[in-house]
Design a protein around this motif. Structure first.
Motif, PDB file in Angstrom:
ATOM      1  N   MET A   1       0.827  -1.199   0.000  1.00 20.45           N
ATOM      2  CA  MET A   1       0.000   0.000   0.000  1.00 20.45           C
ATOM      3  C   MET A   1       0.867   1.258   0.000  1.00 20.45           C
ATOM      4  SD  MET A   1      -3.220   1.107   2.373  1.00 20.45           S
ATOM      5  CE  MET A   1      -2.920  -0.223   3.469  1.00 20.45           C
ATOM      6  N   GLY A   2       0.341   2.307  -0.605  1.00 23.66           N
ATOM      7  CA  GLY A   2       1.076   3.565  -0.684  1.00 23.66           C
ATOM      8  C   GLY A   2       1.166   4.271   0.664  1.00 23.66           C
ATOM      9  N   LYS A   3       1.944   5.325   0.692  1.00 20.44           N
ATOM     10  CA  LYS A   3       2.148   6.070   1.937  1.00 20.44           C
ATOM     11  C   LYS A   3       1.537   7.463   1.842  1.00 20.44           C
ATOM     12  CE  LYS A   3       6.550   4.307   3.663  1.00 20.44           C
ATOM     13  NZ  LYS A   3       7.901   4.753   4.014  1.00 20.44           N
ATOM     14  N   THR A   4       1.161   7.974   2.978  1.00 19.18           N
ATOM     15  CA  THR A   4       0.699   9.362   3.028  1.00 19.18           C
ATOM     16  C   THR A   4       1.920  10.279   3.105  1.00 19.18           C
ATOM     17  OG1 THR A   4       0.648   9.429   5.427  1.00 19.18           O
ATOM     18  CG2 THR A   4      -1.379   8.718   4.329  1.00 19.18           C
ATOM     19  N   LEU A   5       1.707  11.551   2.834  1.00 19.33           N
ATOM     20  CA  LEU A   5       2.765  12.564   2.964  1.00 19.33           C
ATOM     21  C   LEU A   5       3.357  12.513   4.372  1.00 19.33           C
ATOM     22  CD1 LEU A   5       4.300  15.195   2.272  1.00 19.33           C
ATOM     23  CD2 LEU A   5       2.186  16.459   2.730  1.00 19.33           C
ATOM     24  N   TYR A   6       2.483  12.439   5.367  1.00 22.03           N
ATOM     25  CA  TYR A   6       2.941  12.390   6.758  1.00 22.03           C
ATOM     26  C   TYR A   6       3.846  11.184   6.996  1.00 22.03           C
ATOM     27  CZ  TYR A   6       2.835  11.342  11.752  1.00 22.03           C
ATOM     28  OH  TYR A   6       3.208  11.027  13.034  1.00 22.03           O
ATOM     29  N   ASP A   7       3.399  10.017   6.540  1.00 23.87           N
ATOM     30  CA  ASP A   7       4.181   8.803   6.778  1.00 23.87           C
ATOM     31  C   ASP A   7       5.547   8.866   6.085  1.00 23.87           C
ATOM     32  OD1 ASP A   7       2.399   7.410   8.468  1.00 23.87           O
ATOM     33  OD2 ASP A   7       1.128   6.944   6.734  1.00 23.87           O
ATOM     34  N   LYS A   8       5.578   9.466   4.902  1.00 24.97           N
ATOM     35  CA  LYS A   8       6.858   9.577   4.185  1.00 24.97           C
ATOM     36  C   LYS A   8       7.863  10.379   5.013  1.00 24.97           C
ATOM     37  CE  LYS A   8       5.094   9.073  -0.497  1.00 24.97           C
ATOM     38  NZ  LYS A   8       4.904   9.659  -1.836  1.00 24.97           N
ATOM     39  N   ILE A   9       7.415  11.502   5.547  1.00 24.85           N
ATOM     40  CA  ILE A   9       8.349  12.351   6.307  1.00 24.85           C
ATOM     41  C   ILE A   9       8.674  11.708   7.656  1.00 24.85           C
ATOM     42  CG2 ILE A   9       8.742  14.648   7.273  1.00 24.85           C
ATOM     43  CD1 ILE A   9       6.993  15.781   5.092  1.00 24.85           C
ATOM     44  N   TYR A  10       7.657  11.159   8.287  1.00 24.60           N
ATOM     45  CA  TYR A  10       7.882  10.494   9.580  1.00 24.60           C
ATOM     46  C   TYR A  10       8.912   9.375   9.411  1.00 24.60           C
ATOM     47  CZ  TYR A  10       6.807   8.047  13.968  1.00 24.60           C
ATOM     48  OH  TYR A  10       6.904   7.450  15.197  1.00 24.60           O
ATOM     49  N   ASP A  11       8.668   8.493   8.438  1.00 27.08           N
ATOM     50  CA  ASP A  11       9.552   7.333   8.254  1.00 27.08           C
ATOM     51  C   ASP A  11      10.989   7.746   7.953  1.00 27.08           C
ATOM     52  OD1 ASP A  11       7.446   5.659   8.708  1.00 27.08           O
ATOM     53  OD2 ASP A  11       7.045   5.242   6.588  1.00 27.08           O
ATOM     54  N   SER A  12      11.150   8.822   7.169  1.00 25.89           N
ATOM     55  CA  SER A  12      12.510   9.205   6.786  1.00 25.89           C
ATOM     56  C   SER A  12      13.249   9.898   7.933  1.00 25.89           C
ATOM     57  CB  SER A  12      12.477  10.116   5.556  1.00 25.89           C
ATOM     58  OG  SER A  12      11.883  11.353   5.885  1.00 25.89           O
ATOM     59  N   HIS A  13      12.582  10.111   9.052  1.00 25.92           N
ATOM     60  CA  HIS A  13      13.240  10.757  10.184  1.00 25.92           C
ATOM     61  C   HIS A  13      13.417   9.861  11.405  1.00 25.92           C
ATOM     62  CE1 HIS A  13      12.525  14.334   7.763  1.00 25.92           C
ATOM     63  NE2 HIS A  13      13.467  14.905   8.481  1.00 25.92           N
ATOM     64  N   VAL A  14      12.984   8.607  11.305  1.00 24.09           N
ATOM     65  CA  VAL A  14      13.168   7.691  12.444  1.00 24.09           C
ATOM     66  C   VAL A  14      14.646   7.303  12.500  1.00 24.09           C
ATOM     67  CG1 VAL A  14      12.597   5.439  13.421  1.00 24.09           C
ATOM     68  CG2 VAL A  14      10.812   6.820  12.329  1.00 24.09           C
ATOM     69  N   ILE A  15      15.300   7.636  13.602  1.00 18.91           N
ATOM     70  CA  ILE A  15      16.727   7.287  13.756  1.00 18.91           C
ATOM     71  C   ILE A  15      16.846   5.865  14.290  1.00 18.91           C
ATOM     72  CG2 ILE A  15      18.930   7.949  14.792  1.00 18.91           C
ATOM     73  CD1 ILE A  15      17.682  10.692  15.374  1.00 18.91           C
ATOM     74  N   PHE A  16      16.099   5.579  15.342  1.00 20.32           N
ATOM     75  CA  PHE A  16      16.089   4.231  15.898  1.00 20.32           C
ATOM     76  C   PHE A  16      14.820   4.031  16.714  1.00 20.32           C
ATOM     77  CE2 PHE A  16      18.117   6.937  19.025  1.00 20.32           C
ATOM     78  CZ  PHE A  16      17.523   6.551  20.222  1.00 20.32           C
ATOM     79  N   THR A  17      14.459   2.782  16.881  1.00 23.94           N
ATOM     80  CA  THR A  17      13.333   2.451  17.751  1.00 23.94           C
ATOM     81  C   THR A  17      13.813   1.409  18.744  1.00 23.94           C
ATOM     82  OG1 THR A  17      11.852   2.827  15.893  1.00 23.94           O
ATOM     83  CG2 THR A  17      10.913   1.720  17.811  1.00 23.94           C
ATOM     84  N   GLN A  18      13.921   1.835  19.963  1.00 20.33           N
ATOM     85  CA  GLN A  18      14.359   0.945  21.032  1.00 20.33           C
ATOM     86  C   GLN A  18      13.149   0.127  21.474  1.00 20.33           C
ATOM     87  OE1 GLN A  18      17.457   1.008  21.917  1.00 20.33           O
ATOM     88  NE2 GLN A  18      17.671   0.400  24.065  1.00 20.33           N
TER      89      GLN A  18
ATOM     90  N   LYS B   1       9.272  16.996  -4.930  1.00 25.51           N
ATOM     91  CA  LYS B   1       8.147  16.609  -5.795  1.00 25.51           C
ATOM     92  C   LYS B   1       7.587  15.235  -5.424  1.00 25.51           C
ATOM     93  CE  LYS B   1       9.502  19.458  -9.694  1.00 25.51           C
ATOM     94  NZ  LYS B   1      10.405  19.499 -10.859  1.00 25.51           N
ATOM     95  N   THR B   2       8.387  14.429  -4.734  1.00 21.53           N
ATOM     96  CA  THR B   2       7.910  13.091  -4.341  1.00 21.53           C
ATOM     97  C   THR B   2       7.097  13.159  -3.040  1.00 21.53           C
ATOM     98  OG1 THR B   2       9.816  12.535  -2.943  1.00 21.53           O
ATOM     99  CG2 THR B   2      10.014  12.086  -5.313  1.00 21.53           C
ATOM    100  N   LEU B   3       7.075  14.342  -2.428  1.00 19.11           N
ATOM    101  CA  LEU B   3       6.404  14.480  -1.132  1.00 19.11           C
ATOM    102  C   LEU B   3       4.909  14.744  -1.318  1.00 19.11           C
ATOM    103  CD1 LEU B   3       9.083  16.565   0.764  1.00 19.11           C
ATOM    104  CD2 LEU B   3       8.579  14.139   1.027  1.00 19.11           C
ATOM    105  N   LYS B   4       4.205  13.701  -1.684  1.00 16.67           N
ATOM    106  CA  LYS B   4       2.742  13.793  -1.745  1.00 16.67           C
ATOM    107  C   LYS B   4       2.197  12.412  -1.408  1.00 16.67           C
ATOM    108  CE  LYS B   4       3.120  13.249  -6.726  1.00 16.67           C
ATOM    109  NZ  LYS B   4       3.144  13.967  -7.975  1.00 16.67           N
ATOM    110  N   SER B   5       0.990  12.379  -0.941  1.00 18.27           N
ATOM    111  CA  SER B   5       0.395  11.089  -0.592  1.00 18.27           C
ATOM    112  C   SER B   5       0.188  10.261  -1.852  1.00 18.27           C
ATOM    113  CB  SER B   5      -0.936  11.301   0.124  1.00 18.27           C
ATOM    114  OG  SER B   5      -0.703  11.902   1.375  1.00 18.27           O
ATOM    115  N   ASP B   6       0.559   8.984  -1.784  1.00 19.76           N
ATOM    116  CA  ASP B   6       0.360   8.108  -2.934  1.00 19.76           C
ATOM    117  C   ASP B   6      -1.140   7.909  -3.170  1.00 19.76           C
ATOM    118  OD1 ASP B   6       3.107   7.799  -3.203  1.00 19.76           O
ATOM    119  OD2 ASP B   6       3.156   6.148  -1.752  1.00 19.76           O
ATOM    120  N   GLU B   7      -1.473   7.610  -4.433  1.00 15.08           N
ATOM    121  CA  GLU B   7      -2.881   7.415  -4.817  1.00 15.08           C
ATOM    122  C   GLU B   7      -3.602   6.436  -3.890  1.00 15.08           C
ATOM    123  OE1 GLU B   7      -4.760   8.695  -7.272  1.00 15.08           O
ATOM    124  OE2 GLU B   7      -3.218  10.044  -8.095  1.00 15.08           O
TER     125      GLU B   7
END
Lengths: 467, 205
Positions: A1-18, A263-269
């Motif tokens: 499934m595609g990602k929302t704009l929010y998820d794209k930015i959130y995911d690209s900023h996760v450094i680590f999950t303890q 330009k890639t920062l938009k919610s997928d269809e």
């Protein structure tokens, strides 16, 4: 499934999950002002820490400064102490600071964008709930408390759980005389002040695409007023054109590279949203609030509601209390309600376009004799300078407005720009809470054009009769 | 951060929804550079009849003798909406409040409370209703909150609540969030090395 704009930015900023912890996100930018930072700086100092990346911070003064004169002496003694603390702290810890007289001194949420410090695809925080403003650029931006400000200073990170996502699609085009402010007031009325709690919201649709960056910022700015921590808009050519050449925006080839990514920062269809709301922007009228929270708003032609118009018991009680406070009678038309003060400014509506729209209405008119005070407060030194170059200051002054210096001013009335008890204010700010603009003051939120029209008529009115 | 494990105290009801941060601590008291001294201004506009805070409003629950020394606040939906001011939890803690019970909280307030050892405790609307009924029946009654067992007890009534496990752990241990994060300095540095250049440019004074 595609990602929302929010998820794209959130995911690209996760450094680590303890294990057993919330994910730790990298924070690309932090804006700092005098009111919510002193305790953070002193915490850093007390623990013998330093700022992890002072260069990813930008500081200015806005919340409690005088708008009459750009001097320390014109500020209250306690405000002076906070301003001096910020001066000393930014010097000590190596943070860029914009003070009195600078083009880039002003409301933090106007300074970030106008300097290009705010960029698409970044995470941006500030100790102020209206940080949602920067979401207009396709940034993940949200307000935090002082302990979190200190955490970002020390680590350039924050622990953040993933928010739910909500899509707010605004179909059609806004009519003449209806602005981003009216659209957001209509959205908040529809969703109520807690309708967005726990969500990151994405505004989209034809009406949003058609907005300038200034209008988009007004929209994102008030996401917090329906409880949403973040209010995002996918970046597009309007965004890139705004950013090009800005002081801290990338330059040359780097800018082109950044644009390709942006330009890639938009919610997928096929992205999934936890909630979807659709609003037909083409049928909206100018909006004003009648109550004591931003969700208590109505089209200007509406009548003051009755408590029994609301299904929910809590809403009924809230309506009754609000009407007692604001001194309106159920069933009376909103139009014609006399106004005493007018305030045009704030992080919601203190940008150049706001003053241009208000000036269009004001040109050749005088404020009504019953208006005791009309304030025009540009959001930054630059907004003020451009407005003056365009001669807007003259239009405001000729109409009877006071043309002030940049600051938060009567939006939260932390300085001496306050409304006295029982005074009714036509205001372009973001909160109409009890006592917000001064103890027992009565606030009606609206667009700058509507505020200008109210100033001329001396009462709540439909701005479209002036257009 | 102050630990929260178990707490018993008088519960004071404030029967309103949307109690915003401007009501909890009005802006004129944000003009300070330290974290202390906000407790005396908590709910200023409701609690006092005058600006100088010399005349307590006798109708406001916090001023009633029966609620003297209350340390638990009971409220309705969307508690703490509005501004991000952390002065709101500082004022509540400064007054002596250790927990706020409500059906829902505004996001930023919720985070700020947890970061300061103030427990924002969510119960269902029905459970909050029941607590209001009990407290109105017997003003000044005490309740016991256990974060160890995640329970709220008022005489023979027991309600369970949940809190994110990591948040709960931090509160129980009184952990300092910054120290916890700084244990991961290497991971943060690695992340920074891979940052796109357009984003990495800093601002120099």
């Amino acid at each position: 499934m595609g990602k929302t704009l929010y998820d794209k930015i959130y995911d690209s900023h996760v450094i680590f999950t303890q294990e057993g912890e919330l994910p730790t996100l990298y924070i690309d930018r932090q804006l700092v002002h005098e009111v919510t930072s002193p305790q953070a700086f002193s915490g850093i100092e007390a623990a013998g820490r330093r700022l992890h990346r002072p260069d990813l911070h930008l500081a200015t003064i806005d919340h409690d400064i005088s708008t009459r004169e750009q001097t320390l002496e014109a500020c209250s003694p306690m405000a002076r102490e906070q301003i001096n603390a910020l001066l000393a702290n930014t010097k000590k810890f190596g943070v860029k600071f914009f003070g009195f007289g600078d083009d880039n001194q002003g409301v933090v949420h106007i300074i970030g964008p106008q300097t290009g410090f705010t960029l698409p695809g970044t995470t941006l925080v500030c100790g102020d709930s209206h940080t949602a403003t920067h979401g207009a650029f396709g940034a993940l931006a949200f307000g935090i408390g002082t302990s979190e400000v200190e955490h970002v200073m020390a680590t350039q990170t924050l622990k953040q759980g993933r928010l739910k996502t909500m899509k707010i699609e605004c179909t059609g085009r806004l009519q003449q005389g209806v602005y981003a402010k009216d659209l957001i007031l209509a959205i908040i009325s529809k969703l109520t002040t807690a309708g967005g709690t726990g969500y990151a919201v994405e505004f989209c649709g034809e009406a949003v695409r058609a907005l300038s960056m200034e209008g988009r910022m007004t929209l994102s700015n008030m996401a917090i007023e329906f409880g949403a921590k973040a209010g995002m808009i996918a970046p597009d050519e309007t965004t890139f054109a705004y950013l090009k050449g800005k002081m801290y925006a990338p330059k040359g080839e780097e800018f082109e590279e950044a644009c390709e990514y942006w330009k890639t920062l938009k919610s997928d269809e096929d992205a999934h949203f936890d909630a979807t709301v659709t609003i037909d922007a083409s049928t909206l009228e100018p909006y004003v609030t009648w109550g004591t929270n931003p969700g208590q708003g109505a089209p200007i032609s509406a009548l003051v509601p009755f408590p029994h118009d609301f299904a929910d018991v809590t809403e009924q009680k809230s309506c009754q209390k609000a009407l007692e406070y604001i001194a309106l009678r159920s069933g009376d038309p909103l139009i014609g309600t006399p106004v005493d003060y007018v305030f045009i400014g704030s992080c919601t509506n203190g940008r150049i376009e706001d003053f241009r729209e208000a000036a269009k209405v004001l040109k050749g008119h005088k404020i009504a004799p019953n208006i005791q005070l009309a304030l025009a407060v540009p959001g930054s030194g630059l907004v003020k300078r451009i407005a003056e170059e365009e001669g807007l200051d003259k239009i405001f002054k000729d109409a009877g407005f006071e043309w002030r210096n940049p600051g938060c001013s009567m939006c939260l009335a932390m300085n001496d720009d306050k409304a006295p008890p029982k005074v009714r204010v036509a205001s372009t700010s973001n909160r109409n809470f009890v006592g917000r603009q001064g103890k027992d003051s009565r606030t009606h939120l609206m667009s700058p054009a509507t505020a200008a029209a109210c100033a001329i008529k001396g009462c709540l009115c439909d701005v479209r009769e002036f257009l | 951060m102050q630990k929260f494990t178990e707490h018993t105290g008088i519960v004071v009801p404030l029967d309103s929804a949307n109690i915003d941060t401007d009501q909890i601590i009005p802006k004129q008291f944000l003009l300070a550079v330290d974290r202390n001294g906000f407790g005396k201004h908590l709910f200023h506009d409701w609690r006092y009849l005058d600006e100088e805070e010399t005349k307590p409003n006798p109708d406001f629950n916090l001023n009633k003798k029966v609620f003297a020394g209350a340390s638990i606040l009971l409220a309705r939906d969307n508690f703490g909406n509005g501004s991000s001011r952390e002065h709101a939890p500082w004022a509540l803690m400064g007054y002596g409040i250790r927990a706020v019970i409500a059906p829902s909280f505004a996001d930023i307030f919720y985070n700020n409370a947890l970061g300061n050892g103030l427990l924002p405790l969510k119960l269902t609307k029905e459970e909050v209703d029941k607590l209001f009924v009990e407290v109105n029946k017997e003003p000044g009654v005490s309740i016991t909150i256990s974060l160890v067992n995640c329970t709220v007890k008022l005489r023979d009534l027991t309600f369970n609540f949940t809190l994110d496990e990591f948040r709960r752990h931090c509160l129980l241990e009184g952990l300092d969030a910054i120290s916890l994060t700084l244990e991961h300095e290497d991971e943060i540095a690695r992340f920074e090395k891979n940052m796109e250049s357009w984003k990495a440019h800093g601002v120099t004074p």
